[in-house]
Design a protein around this motif. Structure first.
Motif, short mmCIF file in Angstrom:
data_model
loop_
_atom_site.label_atom_id
_atom_site.label_comp_id
_atom_site.label_asym_id
_atom_site.label_seq_id
_atom_site.Cartn_x
_atom_site.Cartn_y
_atom_site.Cartn_z
N SER A 228 12.20 0.46 0.80
CA SER A 228 12.83 1.65 1.37
C SER A 228 14.29 1.48 1.74
CB SER A 228 12.05 2.08 2.62
OG SER A 228 12.27 1.16 3.68
N ALA B 223 15.14 0.69 4.70
CA ALA B 223 15.19 1.27 6.04
C ALA B 223 15.78 0.29 7.04
CB ALA B 223 13.77 1.67 6.48
N ASP C 278 9.77 5.75 8.26
CA ASP C 278 10.98 4.92 8.16
C ASP C 278 12.18 5.78 7.80
OD1 ASP C 278 11.64 4.85 5.17
OD2 ASP C 278 9.55 4.16 5.10
N ASP C 279 13.37 5.27 8.09
CA ASP C 279 14.60 6.02 7.82
C ASP C 279 15.27 5.58 6.52
OD1 ASP C 279 15.47 3.51 8.50
OD2 ASP C 279 16.88 4.16 10.06
N GLY C 280 14.45 5.14 5.56
CA GLY C 280 14.99 4.67 4.29
C GLY C 280 15.43 5.78 3.37
N GLY D 221 15.04 10.45 2.15
CA GLY D 221 14.23 10.10 3.32
C GLY D 221 14.08 11.25 4.29
N PRO D 222 13.36 11.06 5.36
CA PRO D 222 12.58 9.85 5.67
C PRO D 222 11.24 9.83 4.92
CG PRO D 222 12.28 11.45 7.40
CD PRO D 222 13.26 12.07 6.44
#
Length: 381
Positions: free
Chosen positions: A313, A315, A335-337, A371-372
């Protein structure tokens, strides 16, 4: 008793030695009683509708278990009224067999009741002594096994008609679906128990032996002079044994984490967060422990999601949430990927989705481009 229906049992060579002939006899002999109740209820059912026929149908479904182990339930319908009509005709062969059974039992018991002043009258002859009644008794004994097969035949035909009327095809399909779901859940439970056993055997067996080996190599390393020929080999073996212990512990943890068994899901998720190279925030609201198979499935959903986020990801932060509300356990990993994850490109999430489905749960993935990414699983407890 492996057979589920009277038809399956009647084809076995040991049929007469099982309980099935007596179950069939009880089913057939109780049919006239059900027929009498059905005929009484039929006029009211024709006026009042299926709800009036429902009690008789419920009685028959319970009675049907004598000769057909398959069970199901469904709402009242006009099929129940149709059964009230059919059972009146199905009672006729049952009455004939009841009379035949009475005659055969009379033949068999004749020698015990005859006396010079008391004859055994059979309609086609009579006997006044034991010697005269004995041939009839032997004939009755010979006819009795045949009569049991006739009871099985009539019970099988009756059960087939009753199942066709009381369990239409849609209900039978739903019943089979329930059986498949239950069997899948039993397989998951057995698989989870096997994982726990393997984890325990490795933890208590192989891991302890490796620890003992490391200690012995450490002692040998200290006892050997640094410039001796074998010191370097012992030191290298000691180092490899310690690395083997690390890998073995990782492997055991992947099979079934000890924290999950001992402390429950919140502690196991926090342990996962501590081991993650990406910062993970855990929020848990699980006031009581769910069933072990569900707890294990939820844990591995989070573990797989964290592993995928770490590998793919990009992230910088991950949020893990777990809650138990209204008897539904929910776990969610966000996740913030960069997003764009696709479950079809790997077997990890697909396998977890199958495991969730086997327990009656669901697994969903939301990962738009940019994302997320959110992986969410729900399990009914």
């Amino acid at each position: 008793m492996g057979e589920r229906t009277i038809w399956e049992s009647a084809g076995r060579r040991r049929f007469l030695l099982t309980r099935w002939p007596w179950r069939a006899t009880a089913y057939v002999l109780s049919t006239p009683v059900v027929a009498l109740v059905s005929l009484t209820a039929l006029p009211f059912a024709l006026v009042g509708g299926p709800a009036v026929a429902r009690p008789v149908a419920l009685l028959e479904r319970r009675r049907l278990r004598l000769v057909d182990a398959a069970q199901a339930g469904r709402p009242a319908s006009w099929w129940d009224v149709g059964y009230l009509c059919a059972v009146a005709f199905l009672a006729l062969p049952s009455l004939v067999l009841a009379l035949a059974l009475t005659l055969v039992l009379a033949l068999i018991s004749g020698p015990f009741f005859v006396a010079p002043d008391r004859a055994l009258a059979l309609g086609f002859g009579e006997a006044r002594s034991v010697s005269e009644a004995m041939p009839y008794a032997l004939a009755g004994l010979a006819l009795f096994p045949l009569l049991l097969y006739l009871f099985a035949l009539v019970a099988g035909v009756h059960a087939t008609i009753a199942r066709a009327l009381l369990y239409p095809s849609g209900t039978r399909l739903r019943t089979e679906l329930v059986r498949v779901s239950q069997s899948r859940e039993r397989l998951v439970t057995a698989f989870d128990a096997e994982r726990r056993r393997i984890e325990r055997d490795l933890h208590d067996g192989a891991q302890q032996r490796v620890v003992s080996l490391i200690l012995r190599l450490g002692v040998a390393k200290l006892e050997l002079p640094p410039d001796s020929p074998g010191s370097e080999s012992v030191a290298d073996a000691h180092s490899q044994a310690k690395q083997l212990l690390v890998e073995l512990r990782e492997f055991i943890h992947g099979i079934h984490p000890q924290a999950l068994s001992d402390l429950g899901l919140p502690a196991a998720l926090r342990e996962l967060a501590d081991r993650s190279p990406i910062p993970v925030t855990v929020h848990c609201a699980v006031p009581q422990r769910p069933p072990g198979t569900i707890e294990g499935a939820a844990y591995f959903v989070v573990a797989e999601a964290l592993s995928n986020a770490t590998k793919h990801s990009g992230a910088t932060a991950i949020q893990v949430a777990a809650s138990l509300r209204h008897n539904v356990l929910t776990v969610e990993v966000t996740d913030d990927g960069h997003g764009g994850a696709d479950a079809s490109h790997g077997s990890g999430l697909t396998g977890l989705a199958d495991r969730c489905a086997a327990l009656g749960g669901t697994l969903s993935l939301s990962s738009p481009s940019g994302g997320p990414t959110t992986v969410r699983a729900e399990f009914p407890c």
